[in-house]
Motif scaffolding. Structure first.
Motif, mmCIF file in Angstrom:
data_model
loop_
_atom_site.group_PDB
_atom_site.id
_atom_site.type_symbol
_atom_site.label_atom_id
_atom_site.label_comp_id
_atom_site.label_asym_id
_atom_site.label_seq_id
_atom_site.Cartn_x
_atom_site.Cartn_y
_atom_site.Cartn_z
ATOM 1 N N UNK A 520 0.832 -1.209 0.000
ATOM 2 C CA UNK A 520 0.000 0.000 0.000
ATOM 3 C C UNK A 520 0.865 1.256 0.000
ATOM 4 N N UNK A 521 1.954 1.243 0.765
ATOM 5 C CA UNK A 521 2.852 2.405 0.762
ATOM 6 C C UNK A 521 3.433 2.637 -0.631
ATOM 7 N N UNK A 522 3.762 1.555 -1.308
ATOM 8 C CA UNK A 522 4.300 1.686 -2.665
ATOM 9 C C UNK A 522 3.237 2.242 -3.612
ATOM 10 N N UNK A 523 1.998 1.806 -3.447
ATOM 11 C CA UNK A 523 0.930 2.284 -4.313
ATOM 12 C C UNK A 523 0.666 3.769 -4.106
ATOM 13 N N UNK A 552 -9.266 7.620 -8.163
ATOM 14 C CA UNK A 552 -10.437 7.320 -7.340
ATOM 15 C C UNK A 552 -10.505 5.844 -6.998
ATOM 16 N N UNK A 553 -10.346 5.001 -8.016
ATOM 17 C CA UNK A 553 -10.475 3.560 -7.797
ATOM 18 C C UNK A 553 -9.475 3.062 -6.765
ATOM 19 N N UNK A 559 -8.753 2.267 0.764
ATOM 20 C CA UNK A 559 -9.464 2.927 1.863
ATOM 21 C C UNK A 559 -8.688 4.157 2.345
ATOM 22 N N UNK A 560 -8.226 4.926 1.381
ATOM 23 C CA UNK A 560 -7.459 6.130 1.679
ATOM 24 C C UNK A 560 -8.163 7.353 1.091
ATOM 25 N N UNK A 566 -7.458 15.170 0.236
ATOM 26 C CA UNK A 566 -6.523 16.161 0.784
ATOM 27 C C UNK A 566 -5.329 16.363 -0.137
ATOM 28 N N UNK A 567 -4.360 15.438 -0.094
ATOM 29 C CA UNK A 567 -3.151 15.643 -0.884
ATOM 30 C C UNK A 567 -3.419 15.634 -2.392
#
Length: 1093
Positions: A520-523, A552-553, A559-560, A566-567
């Motif tokens: 997830x961090x990489x994504x 968006x997807x 789930x972020x 925000x960013x």
């Protein structure tokens, strides 16, 4: 081709099989029974070699090989040395390329530059010759065409450690044709083109053995392989034979004993592969048998060398291309909760798999698994791990295949490798070429000694270089796509790592949650790169439209939403096009409820954007699916009201302020005034009224409007509030002219039936709720007061009310009380004869009321009397049927002009269907005969059909009853004349007198049909009928009857009289015509004579 850092140090590669990295295989892959009684070696040798029947495997999966990515090593097709005639390489059609957007580049292709350079140097400096064979263990050994074996280290420098042999030895023994290193990397076996075998000590480079008599002379060594047993090896020569080599040391002397395992005279073996197990598997129950797989030109065999020679199984290939090269490869896998070896083998384009296991009883099982079908001719087959195969096809394309799913993961072009082929050894050119044509043909594509798999790496020997293929770790695969700016593919691949669906995965360790967090961090990192690159390089709208849905997807999948709103949104708002695309793209996600909450800035921007661009329907659709607590409620409500977004307005009041009454007040203020003034509603007002009804229904049922549910803790409060609102005596801003109960009155005027349906559905939920039952009685009292005491409502509306009440009163658990006198008033109202224009409507309303149980509210005698007086014949029928007075229903049908024609079906049903007593049927039967004159007058055909079925014995009395002859004629004609279209079985068989009566009536009313009737009917008497036709002077009919009687002369005389009469009549007509013509001629002549004078 760049050398990656990982390629410089091969020591980092695992040299032993790590059981933790063995992937489980799906049990469903095992689909045939085990072989419990293996054949003997002698029986195998005696089998004919033209075996054509293969095992049949289910679930064959064809690979999709489109759009393969070869960026890991771009190569072009070049010819390799030592391959003989290479035109065969183009026989097979090129494999279809596969799309790598799912898997990315799986393989890293690197050149071992240190070894490659030293190979070239050795060829120049010591005349080592070209490379011919390679093997890999803790070191890498390369054999040459001049009989040398070069041993290189696997450290970063890849230094040459040993140069074994001499060119003089090479001149005597020929080229090195096969190499093998034992399991502890202390010994090297070299096989030569002229048949010799040498053993070398890898610690000091000392020659330990030279074996010259292990097999028949004049044949080249094709394979030499150490087994896991330290003193046991096998070799395979160009004669197709296989020999076991047992090494011994007696009294300081090193010896070698040879035993023939398979004779080439029974069919050449061209490939052997012993089963090797790492140190972790040295105690595996299968390893004690020293398994050896052998591939001949027609079949494969699996034999055990220990404790005694034994054949475990054979498997025929079936029909294959004679030029295809047999392939064998062992691998330990975790299957069925145990680690066991699997043998992969093929010849051509089908790869088969055999699982070998030993059960608790000690029985050995060889279990066949689902085969793999490739769209290519395989010339090399290797395992790179327990789930992944690496195959090379005849056009030098390397394919990476995931065995469980049978998906092709990657493809690399090996043309630039200039792969070394072993063709000259298979043709045994060094010993005079004394091999069979079949083996020589296979040798055209043989490259066994040029490919070696070890520790998760596959090494390929080229004419000038050594190449190594390793699986990329997951980060490398993703980064490889990012370097090409394939962001969407990189995200899709990363998500497959996140979900655990990716194939050939390396480098992800730990618990699933930890692995997901790392991916997830990489994504997130990729998402930021994608946004920045799109905004910087592709500001046009089309590119941004492609990027935004991807953002968006994946933010939603991860789930972020915090990251998204925000960013990421913070970067997009700097570009007006990107901002608009982002806001428009939110709508489908909101409507599908994938996004339910927006930050306040995004929500404000979204509403402003939709409003500025006239997309108000989108505003409403989005509002009713979102949490709107962070908005300016009054501003949103006003916007909704101004733009007629009533659903959104209601939702905002309900969800934003828990206010369920204000929306009703606003809607009543719109539809109430025109209804009170008797004005027709506009389309918009009708829509609002319908929404109001649905909204009230939802509130009373505990459902949110327009979707969802009201919070459970608010449901009782909302119901009570709505009831209190509806039963208000006056509205808040009432005037003096306002009638009582304005809200209920308005709903009744708008749509009585639907409002009562709403109440009926609500009352269904009132069981033990005392307060709700009180509201129920209160509303019923108000309904009665409003509708019964007011003349503004139509009979249908009043009827709807009492039908509703009758249904409620008929329930077993009814608690409502309704004064019975009110039902009498309604009955008088509906049966009133003052308004004939609504006669049908009033009757239908009263009938519906009775059918739902309202009959119990009336005095039946009075009801029937009023119904007869009002000519409500359906009401009368309902009452008569209730009291089983079926004969009186006949009078109802006869009096009702709208249903008169239905009487025949009714009579037939009563007299023919079960369920009626004999007395009831007889009463209907009598009543029918009493009205037979009227029935025949109404429809002679249906009457005749009814009589033929139910009154066949009453025909004579019926004809007597019928007073008019023409009526009798119509009745009998339909009853007796077969030409009237009745089925032959329905015609009544009556006496001749009835038929003769019909003939007489036909003579009177339809003489032209008499002859036709006489021809079709046979039930009349000739003499009596002749008299009838003579009486009516129907000569043609009389002649027909005389002829039928046999009186031909009489019939002829009658016809002559008819002819004479016709001629006489014709003569008179002719004379009259002549006189008329003469008269006309005279009239024409007279004027001429006058002119002449």
């Amino acid at each position: 081709m760049s050398e990656s850092p990982d390629a410089r140090s091969l020591v980092s590669a695992s040299s032993q099989l790590n059981l933790m990295e063995i992937d489980a295989i799906d049990d469903k892959e095992f689909d045939i029974p085990q072989v419990d009684t293996p054949p003997t070696l002698e029986s195998i040798l005696n089998e004919p070699e033209d075996e054509d029947e293969p095992f049949i495997l289910e679930d064959t999966c064809f690979l999709n090989t489109e759009n393969i990515d070869t960026h890991s090593c771009e190569t072009s097709s070049l010819a390799s040395s030592d391959s003989g005639d290479r035109t065969h390489l183009k026989r097979k059609k090129k494999a279809v390329e596969m799309n790598v957007t799912v898997h990315g580049s799986v393989l890293r292709h690197s050149i071992l530059k240190g070894i490659s350079a030293q190979m070239a140097s050795a060829a120049d400096k010591v005349d080592a010759g070209l490379p011919t064979a390679i093997t890999v263990s803790s070191v890498i050994a390369v054999g040459t065409s001049h009989g040398l074996a070069l041993v290189f280290g696997k450290d970063q420098n890849q230094a040459l450690r040993l140069c074994l042999g001499t060119t003089a030895m090479g001149a005597e023994y020929g080229a090195v044709s096969a190499l093998s290193i034992n399991h502890d990397c202390t010994r090297l076996l070299c096989g030569f083109a002229k048949g010799q075998i040498t053993m070398w000590d890898l610690a000091n480079g000392k020659l330990l053995r030279t074996i010259t008599d292990a097999h028949p002379p004049g044949t080249a060594i094709l394979h030499v392989k150490f087994t896991d047993h330290p003193a046991l090896a096998v070799c395979n020569d160009s004669g197709g034979s296989v020999f076991e080599l047992s090494f011994r040391r007696v009294m300081g002397m090193r010896t070698c004993d040879s035993r023939c395992l398979f004779s080439g005279s029974k069919g050449e073996v061209c490939c052997v592969e012993p089963l090797h197990a790492g140190s972790e598997l040295k105690d595996h129950p299968i390893t004690q048998y020293s398994l050896l797989a052998m591939a001949s030109l027609t079949k494969i065999l699996v034999i055990g060398l220990k404790p005694s020679l034994k054949v475990w199984m054979t498997f025929p290939y079936g029909k294959t291309d004679p030029a295809s090269v047999p392939q064998l490869a062992w691998q330990f896998v975790s299957a069925q909760k145990a680690v066991n070896p699997i043998l992969a083998f093929c010849r051509g384009d089908h790869v088969h798999f055999l699982l070998v296991k030993k059960d608790e009883s000690g029985t050995i099982h060889v279990i066949k698994q689902r085969q793999l079908h490739l769209n290519c001719d395989v010339i090399s087959l290797s395992w790179i791990n327990s789930r992944t195969l690496v195959v090379v096809d005849s056009v030098e394309k390397l394919h990476v295949v995931d065995r469980p799913s049978q998906e092709e993961l990657d493809m690399v072009d090996l043309a630039e490798v200039q792969l070394v082929y072993n063709s000259s050894h298979f043709k045994s050119l060094a010993t005079g070429g004394n091999v069979s044509q079949a083996l020589a043909l296979v040798g055209e594509k043989a490259c066994y000694q040029s490919v070696c798999s070890y520790g998760g790496q596959v090494v390929y020997l080229g004419t000038k270089s050594v190449h190594i293929m390793t699986l990329r770790n997951w980060r490398e695969r993703v980064d490889h796509l990012l370097k090409q700016e394939k962001f969407v593919e990189a995200l899709a691949l990363s998500w497959s790592f996140h979900e655990g669906t990716a194939k050939a995965v390396l480098g992800l360790f730990g618990e699933p949650a930890k692995r997901k967090g790392v991916v997830a961090d990489k994504m997130v990192e990729i998402l930021f790169q994608y946004v920045d690159r799109s905004l910087k390089k592709c500001p046009e709208q089309g590119k941004i439209q492609d990027m935004v849905p991807v953002m968006l997807d994946y933010c939603l999948l991860l789930q972020r939403t915090d990251l998204l709103f925000n960013q990421i949104y913070g970067r997009l708002v700097e570009n007006s096009v990107a901002k608009g695309v982002f806001l428009e793209s939110l709508e489908p996600y909101i409507l599908s409820e994938r996004i339910g909450c927006l930050t306040a800035p995004v929500m404000r921007d979204l509403l402003a954007y939709f409003q500025d661009n006239g997309m108000m329907e989108s505003v409403e659709g989005c509002l009713v699916h979102m949490d709107i607590t962070n908005l300016d409620i009054q501003q949103v409500v006003q916007m909704c009201w101004d733009n007629q977004l009533y659903d959104a307005m209601i939702y905002v009041f309900n969800s934003g302020m828990n206010d369920y009454l204000t929306p009703m007040e606003k809607l009543f203020q719109v539809i109430g005034p025109p209804l009170r003034e008797g004005k027709p509603l506009t389309d918009v007002e009708v829509v609002m009224g319908n929404k109001l009804l649905v909204y009230i229904s939802c509130c009373l049922a505990g459902r949110a409007y327009p979707l969802g549910d009201i919070p459970e803790d608010l449901v009782p409060l909302v119901k009570n509030q709505v009831f209190e609102f509806l039963i208000r005596l006056h509205s808040v801003e009432s005037c003096q002219e306002e009638e009582v109960y304005p809200f209920i009155r308005t709903l009744l005027h708008f749509d009585t039936r639907e409002f009562l349906n709403v109440l009926a559905l609500t009352f269904e939920d009132f069981k033990n709720d005392k307060q709700a039952l009180e509201y129920q009685q209160r509303i019923v009292d108000i309904l009665l007061k409003v509708m019964v005491e007011n003349s503004d409502f139509t009979p249908s509306q009043v009827g709807c009310l009492f039908t509703f009440l009758a249904r409620q009163l008929a329930k077993p658990d009814n608690t409502l009380f309704v004064n019975r006198k009110l039902f009498d008033q309604v009955l008088d109202f509906l049966c009133s004869s003052d308004d004939d224009s609504r006669h049908t409507e009033r009757q239908q309303v009263l009938l519906e009321l009775l059918q739902v149980g309202g009959v119990v509210q009336f005095d039946e005698g009075r009801l029937l009397s009023l119904a007869e007086k009002a000519e409500f014949y359906q009401i009368c029928e309902f009452m008569y049927e209730k009291n089983h007075l079926y004969d009186r229903i006949i009078d109802c049908y006869l009096k009702d002009p709208l249903r008169k024609e239905e009487i025949f079906n009714y009579i037939h049903n009563i007299l023919s269907m079960p369920g009626y007593s004999p007395e009831e049927k007889h009463s209907v039967w009598d009543k029918t005969l009493q009205h037979i004159q009227e029935l025949v007058s109404m429809d002679p055909s249906k009457s005749a059909e009814m009589v033929s079925v139910h009154f066949v014995d009453e025909v004579q009395p019926i004809t007597t009853t019928l007073q008019e002859d023409y009526l009798v004629f119509q009745f009998l004609k339909n009853l007796l004349d077969p030409r009237e279209g009745h089925p032959s079985q329905s015609l009544v068989k009556l006496g001749p007198d009835m038929h003769e009566q019909l003939v007489g009536l036909l003579c009177r009313f339809s003489p032209q049909e008499v002859t036709a009737f006489l021809k079709t009917s046979q039930d009349y008497r000739l003499e009596e009928t002749i008299q009838i036709t003579k009486q009516h002077q129907l000569h043609e009919a009389t002649a027909f009857l005389l002829e039928k009687k046999g009186d031909i002369q009489g019939a002829f005389q009658v016809l002559l009289k008819v002819r004479a009469a016709h001629q006489k009549q014709h003569g008179q007509i002719t004379m009259y015509r002549n006189i008329m013509c003469y008269s006309v001629s005279i009239q024409r002549i007279k004027p001429r004579r006058m002119i002449d004078r």
